[in-house]
Structure formats: structure tokens, C-alpha cells
Write a protein that holds these residues in place. Structure first.
Motif, PDB file in Angstrom:
ATOM      1  N   PRO A   9       1.156   5.657   7.426  1.00 29.53           N
ATOM      2  CA  PRO A   9       0.136   4.666   7.797  1.00 29.53           C
ATOM      3  C   PRO A   9       0.576   3.818   8.981  1.00 29.53           C
ATOM      4  O   PRO A   9       1.768   3.722   9.286  1.00 29.53           O
ATOM      5  CB  PRO A   9       0.016   3.803   6.527  1.00 29.53           C
ATOM      6  CG  PRO A   9       1.366   3.920   5.889  1.00 29.53           C
ATOM      7  CD  PRO A   9       1.852   5.310   6.175  1.00 29.53           C
ATOM      8  N   ARG A  10      -0.384   3.228   9.637  1.00 24.22           N
ATOM      9  CA  ARG A  10      -0.085   2.317  10.752  1.00 24.22           C
ATOM     10  C   ARG A  10       0.727   1.121  10.266  1.00 24.22           C
ATOM     11  O   ARG A  10       1.651   0.669  10.931  1.00 24.22           O
ATOM     12  CB  ARG A  10      -1.412   1.843  11.378  1.00 24.22           C
ATOM     13  CG  ARG A  10      -1.317   0.661  12.337  1.00 24.22           C
ATOM     14  CD  ARG A  10      -0.713   1.060  13.663  1.00 24.22           C
ATOM     15  NE  ARG A  10      -0.680  -0.060  14.581  1.00 24.22           N
ATOM     16  CZ  ARG A  10       0.272  -0.964  14.667  1.00 24.22           C
ATOM     17  NH1 ARG A  10       1.290  -0.899  13.837  1.00 24.22           N
ATOM     18  NH2 ARG A  10       0.232  -1.938  15.553  1.00 24.22           N
ATOM     19  N   ALA A  11       0.402   0.610   9.088  1.00 24.52           N
ATOM     20  CA  ALA A  11       1.129  -0.515   8.496  1.00 24.52           C
ATOM     21  C   ALA A  11       1.002  -0.412   6.987  1.00 24.52           C
ATOM     22  O   ALA A  11       0.038   0.153   6.464  1.00 24.52           O
ATOM     23  CB  ALA A  11       0.578  -1.843   8.993  1.00 24.52           C
ATOM     24  N   LEU A  12       2.010  -0.981   6.296  1.00 26.69           N
ATOM     25  CA  LEU A  12       2.038  -0.822   4.847  1.00 26.69           C
ATOM     26  C   LEU A  12       2.819  -1.953   4.195  1.00 26.69           C
ATOM     27  O   LEU A  12       3.889  -2.336   4.671  1.00 26.69           O
ATOM     28  CB  LEU A  12       2.705   0.523   4.496  1.00 26.69           C
ATOM     29  CG  LEU A  12       2.859   0.871   3.010  1.00 26.69           C
ATOM     30  CD1 LEU A  12       1.508   1.187   2.402  1.00 26.69           C
ATOM     31  CD2 LEU A  12       3.796   2.061   2.837  1.00 26.69           C
ATOM     32  N   TYR A  13       2.263  -2.495   3.108  1.00 26.25           N
ATOM     33  CA  TYR A  13       3.027  -3.361   2.216  1.00 26.25           C
ATOM     34  C   TYR A  13       3.634  -2.465   1.128  1.00 26.25           C
ATOM     35  O   TYR A  13       2.982  -1.536   0.666  1.00 26.25           O
ATOM     36  CB  TYR A  13       2.127  -4.389   1.542  1.00 26.25           C
ATOM     37  CG  TYR A  13       1.694  -5.524   2.431  1.00 26.25           C
ATOM     38  CD1 TYR A  13       2.576  -6.539   2.782  1.00 26.25           C
ATOM     39  CD2 TYR A  13       0.391  -5.600   2.909  1.00 26.25           C
ATOM     40  CE1 TYR A  13       2.182  -7.590   3.588  1.00 26.25           C
ATOM     41  CE2 TYR A  13      -0.012  -6.651   3.719  1.00 26.25           C
ATOM     42  CZ  TYR A  13       0.886  -7.642   4.056  1.00 26.25           C
ATOM     43  OH  TYR A  13       0.483  -8.674   4.854  1.00 26.25           O
ATOM     44  N   PRO A  14       4.863  -2.733   0.712  1.00 24.40           N
ATOM     45  CA  PRO A  14       5.438  -1.918  -0.370  1.00 24.40           C
ATOM     46  C   PRO A  14       4.577  -2.004  -1.628  1.00 24.40           C
ATOM     47  O   PRO A  14       4.162  -3.093  -2.035  1.00 24.40           O
ATOM     48  CB  PRO A  14       6.814  -2.555  -0.605  1.00 24.40           C
ATOM     49  CG  PRO A  14       7.135  -3.282   0.653  1.00 24.40           C
ATOM     50  CD  PRO A  14       5.815  -3.748   1.196  1.00 24.40           C
ATOM     51  N   THR A  15       4.294  -0.856  -2.208  1.00 26.69           N
ATOM     52  CA  THR A  15       3.522  -0.873  -3.452  1.00 26.69           C
ATOM     53  C   THR A  15       4.383  -1.333  -4.618  1.00 26.69           C
ATOM     54  O   THR A  15       3.868  -1.866  -5.599  1.00 26.69           O
ATOM     55  CB  THR A  15       2.960   0.533  -3.749  1.00 26.69           C
ATOM     56  OG1 THR A  15       4.040   1.474  -3.724  1.00 26.69           O
ATOM     57  CG2 THR A  15       1.943   0.940  -2.695  1.00 26.69           C
ATOM     58  N   ALA A  16       5.685  -1.122  -4.514  1.00 26.00           N
ATOM     59  CA  ALA A  16       6.611  -1.592  -5.550  1.00 26.00           C
ATOM     60  C   ALA A  16       7.006  -3.041  -5.267  1.00 26.00           C
ATOM     61  O   ALA A  16       7.365  -3.371  -4.140  1.00 26.00           O
ATOM     62  CB  ALA A  16       7.854  -0.706  -5.594  1.00 26.00           C
ATOM     63  N   PHE A  17       6.920  -3.884  -6.279  1.00 30.15           N
ATOM     64  CA  PHE A  17       7.255  -5.296  -6.088  1.00 30.15           C
ATOM     65  C   PHE A  17       7.596  -5.925  -7.424  1.00 30.15           C
ATOM     66  O   PHE A  17       7.394  -5.336  -8.491  1.00 30.15           O
ATOM     67  CB  PHE A  17       6.092  -6.047  -5.430  1.00 30.15           C
ATOM     68  CG  PHE A  17       4.850  -6.148  -6.292  1.00 30.15           C
ATOM     69  CD1 PHE A  17       4.643  -7.254  -7.115  1.00 30.15           C
ATOM     70  CD2 PHE A  17       3.906  -5.145  -6.292  1.00 30.15           C
ATOM     71  CE1 PHE A  17       3.513  -7.348  -7.908  1.00 30.15           C
ATOM     72  CE2 PHE A  17       2.766  -5.223  -7.078  1.00 30.15           C
ATOM     73  CZ  PHE A  17       2.571  -6.328  -7.881  1.00 30.15           C
ATOM     74  N   LYS A  18       8.103  -7.140  -7.340  1.00 29.13           N
ATOM     75  CA  LYS A  18       8.457  -7.908  -8.529  1.00 29.13           C
ATOM     76  C   LYS A  18       7.908  -9.316  -8.391  1.00 29.13           C
ATOM     77  O   LYS A  18       7.440  -9.719  -7.317  1.00 29.13           O
ATOM     78  CB  LYS A  18       9.982  -7.942  -8.706  1.00 29.13           C
ATOM     79  CG  LYS A  18      10.608  -6.563  -8.940  1.00 29.13           C
ATOM     80  CD  LYS A  18      12.112  -6.636  -9.003  1.00 29.13           C
ATOM     81  CE  LYS A  18      12.717  -5.286  -9.352  1.00 29.13           C
ATOM     82  NZ  LYS A  18      12.465  -4.265  -8.316  1.00 29.13           N
ATOM     83  N   VAL A  19       7.975 -10.065  -9.478  1.00 31.05           N
ATOM     84  CA  VAL A  19       7.591 -11.483  -9.483  1.00 31.05           C
ATOM     85  C   VAL A  19       8.820 -12.287  -9.870  1.00 31.05           C
ATOM     86  O   VAL A  19       9.525 -11.938 -10.814  1.00 31.05           O
ATOM     87  CB  VAL A  19       6.436 -11.758 -10.465  1.00 31.05           C
ATOM     88  CG1 VAL A  19       6.210 -13.259 -10.645  1.00 31.05           C
ATOM     89  CG2 VAL A  19       5.155 -11.097  -9.967  1.00 31.05           C
ATOM     90  N   LEU A  20       9.076 -13.347  -9.114  1.00 29.26           N
ATOM     91  CA  LEU A  20      10.153 -14.275  -9.449  1.00 29.26           C
ATOM     92  C   LEU A  20       9.534 -15.638  -9.723  1.00 29.26           C
ATOM     93  O   LEU A  20       8.663 -16.090  -8.978  1.00 29.26           O
ATOM     94  CB  LEU A  20      11.153 -14.378  -8.294  1.00 29.26           C
ATOM     95  CG  LEU A  20      12.373 -15.282  -8.540  1.00 29.26           C
ATOM     96  CD1 LEU A  20      13.263 -14.697  -9.629  1.00 29.26           C
ATOM     97  CD2 LEU A  20      13.173 -15.461  -7.246  1.00 29.26           C
ATOM     98  N   SER A  21       9.970 -16.280 -10.795  1.00 26.69           N
ATOM     99  CA  SER A  21       9.461 -17.611 -11.123  1.00 26.69           C
ATOM    100  C   SER A  21      10.631 -18.558 -11.354  1.00 26.69           C
ATOM    101  O   SER A  21      11.763 -18.128 -11.579  1.00 26.69           O
ATOM    102  CB  SER A  21       8.564 -17.570 -12.362  1.00 26.69           C
ATOM    103  OG  SER A  21       9.327 -17.267 -13.518  1.00 26.69           O
ATOM    104  N   ASN A  22      10.339 -19.850 -11.322  1.00 25.41           N
ATOM    105  CA  ASN A  22      11.345 -20.882 -11.548  1.00 25.41           C
ATOM    106  C   ASN A  22      10.948 -21.655 -12.807  1.00 25.41           C
ATOM    107  O   ASN A  22      10.080 -22.537 -12.751  1.00 25.41           O
ATOM    108  CB  ASN A  22      11.423 -21.816 -10.341  1.00 25.41           C
ATOM    109  CG  ASN A  22      12.626 -22.730 -10.394  1.00 25.41           C
ATOM    110  OD1 ASN A  22      12.931 -23.293 -11.438  1.00 25.41           O
ATOM    111  ND2 ASN A  22      13.304 -22.895  -9.270  1.00 25.41           N
TER     112      ASN A  22
END
Length: 309
Positions: A268-281
Motif C-alpha cells: 500500500p501507499r501508506a499503512l498503519y500497523p494492524t497489530a497494536f496494543k493498549v497501554l493505560s496508567n
């Protein structure tokens, strides 16, 4: 008595059948034994480790890291090479030559791309964004702060172009973007005004606004107004913002592995990673009277939402 088919004709048909089967298997099989070249302006343990981990993911490929200063002009590299750039300096080097192999630009922010590409389209580049997708961050707000309606956003001249995309994503979620320019971070009035007129603060990955010099003022001011800060990245969550989505090294390796399975003309011309995580405080959540966030559960819910059409 039935007439027998000549054995030579039968053997020919068998050979043709096996040949067609082999050809179809080759066409359907993923590409193998690719030359994958990573480069960066600095040769340090971090890039070496990343390159080694990618090589471990791709044992069928020839994966190697070469410092930028040791490479020829991009147009002199073999056209079949899959080039991976690891920093903005290597991107500038690649942009100097319209010729060259297909190139993945790893972990580049939207602001960096705007500054280096200046709106130009380079057909040989695929940009893999480092900052969290605006839509994903807004869905995170919707999930952990369902009562929120007005999302405050500080922006500079560099990040102003992101507002249009943010507003479109917010509208689909029933949210309103309240934007405030912050031309001088020494002047707290725009920040205070925004906090009074919004329910939550969403941080953009804009180093002019979100950096070690501004973090204390941003966090103390938001606490004083009992407003949560979402984002702009995992580092800010550790410093005191409430939560953020982010992609770590394993997520990037997974994304690269998936792209390298494809022919470069399908990148693709541009892409956000489909794999991700959530960090909270959790400490911040308690101080703001917000129910504790389960990062794994929230990440799973967000991911499932993105996979649905």
C-alpha cells in the motif's frame, strides 16, 4: 477387443498434467528467497537487534543491515531488492533518486512524512506510520470514556493538516473536535482554554507540543481541570497520560512479515500497523475517578471493531 492408447501419448498427457499442477502451485505460493536490505544513518545495537529479529522471522530470505554511508545511490541497488528504511535520514537519501527498488519506510510519523515529502507522491515508497491512527485513538476514547462528547486537540502549524481527518473520524462516532492552536508552549492560555471547553484531551504526535519540556505543564493542567489526556504515545502514558494505543517491535515485525509475503507492487501507499496494543496508567485512572482499564480486553475489542466491515 478394446483398442489400447499408445503409451507415449499417455505419458505425454501425464507430464503435461504434472507440469500444469506444478505451475499453478508456483503461482499460488508466496514469494521466497527475497533480498531484504535494511538501512539507517546510525549503526547501533537497536537496529542490529531489529534486523536480526526480522531475519529470524524470514529464514527463507536474505535479510541484512547495511549502514547508510556504505550504500551506493538507490538506483544502483538491484531492482529486486526489498529496501527498508529505519530513519528520516535514510528517507532523504532515498528521495534523492527517482530510481531504485521498492521501499518500505518504517516507523515514520505523519508529521515527518509531511516535512520530508512536502506533499509529493513517490511511487516507490510505502509509508508505515508510527503514530497511532486518529480513528483508533477516538475509538479508545469512546471505549474508556463513554460519556465524553467534546475532544480537545492542541495543534501547531505542523500538525494542523491532521484536523480534517480527525473531524471526519470524530463525526462518525458522534464526537466533536474542539481544536486550539498552541503557537507558543510558554503561553498556557490556549491549553487552559481548551481544557475548559472540552471533556478530554487527545494528544497528537507533534514534538513541538508534546515533549519533555511541556509534559509537566500538560499533565498538571489536565489534572487540575480533571481532564484525562489520551496519547500521544506510550511514553506519555508512562509519564502520566491516561491511555493510548501503540505498536511495539513485535507488532512491527508482524506487519513487515505480512508485507514481505506479498509482491512489492501490492504494497500500500501508506499503512498503519494492524497489530497494536493498549497501554493505560492505573494510577492516573484512580486519581481521575475513572474505572480501571483492562488494556488487553480493550485492545481486543478495538481490533475486532476494525476487522468488521
Amino acid at each position: 477387443m478394446a483398442r489400447q492408447r499408445p503409451s507415449g501419448a499417455l505419458d505425454l498427457r501425464r507430464r503435461l498434467g504434472w507440469g500444469l499442477l506444478l505451475l499453478s502451485l508456483l503461482l499460488c505460493a508466496p514469494l521466497r528467497a527475497a533480498e531484504v536490505l535494511l538501512t539507517a544513518s546510525e549503526d547501533n545495537p537497536a537496529v542490529r537487534t531489529f534486523s536480526a529479529e526480522l531475519a529470524a522471522h524470514r529464514p527463507q530470505d536474505q535479510v541484512r543491515f547495511v549502514p547508510l554511508e556504505q550504500l551506493p545511490a538507490p538506483g544502483q541497488l538491484p531492482s529486486a531488492t526489498r529496501l527498508i528504511l529505519l530513519d528520516p535520514q535514510s528517507l532523504d537519501w532515498r528521495l534523492q533518486d527517482p530510481q531504485g527498488p521498492a521501499t518500505l519506510v518504517l516507523r515514520i510519523s505523519r508529521l515527518q512524512a509531511e516535512q520530508h515529502l512536502q506533499g509529493l507522491h513517490h511511487p516507490g515508497l510505502s509509508l508505515l506510520w508510527s503514530d497511532p491512527p486518529p480513528s483508533r485513538q477516538l475509538h479508545l476514547i469512546r471505549k474508556v470514556l463513554p460519556q465524553v462528547r467534546r475532544v480537545g486537540v492542541l495543534y501547531s502549524e505542523d500538525s494542523q493538516f491532521l484536523l480534517k481527518e480527525l473531524r471526519a473520524a470524530a463525526q462518525s462516532l458522534g464526537l466533536e473536535i474542539v481544536a486550539e492552536p498552541w503557537d507558543s508552549t510558554h503561553d498556557s492560555r490556549p491549553l487552559q482554554n481548551l481544557l475548559r471547553n472540552s471533556d478530554v484531551l487527545l494528544g497528537l504526535d507533534d514534538p513541538k507540543l508534546y515533549n519533555p519540556k511541556t509534559v509537566k505543564n500538560l499533565l498538571l493542567s489536565s489534572y487540575a481541570q480533571q481532564r484525562a489526556l489520551i496519547g500521544p504515545n506510550a511514553g506519555f502514558v508512562r509519564a502520566g497520560s491516561l491511555a493510548s494505543t501503540y505498536s511495539d517491535q513485535q507488532d512491527w515485525l508482524q506487519t513487515l512479515d505480512s508485507l514481505l509475503e506479498q509482491a512489492p507492487n501490492r504494497w500500500p501507499r501508506a499503512l498503519y500497523p494492524t497489530a497494536f496494543k493498549v497501554l493505560s496508567n492505573p494510577q492516573v485512572a484512580r486519581s481521575l475517578g475513572i474505572e480501571e482499564i483492562d488494556p488487553q480486553a480493550v485492545a481486543r475489542q478495538l481490533s475486532e471493531g476494525e476487522q468488521r466491515p
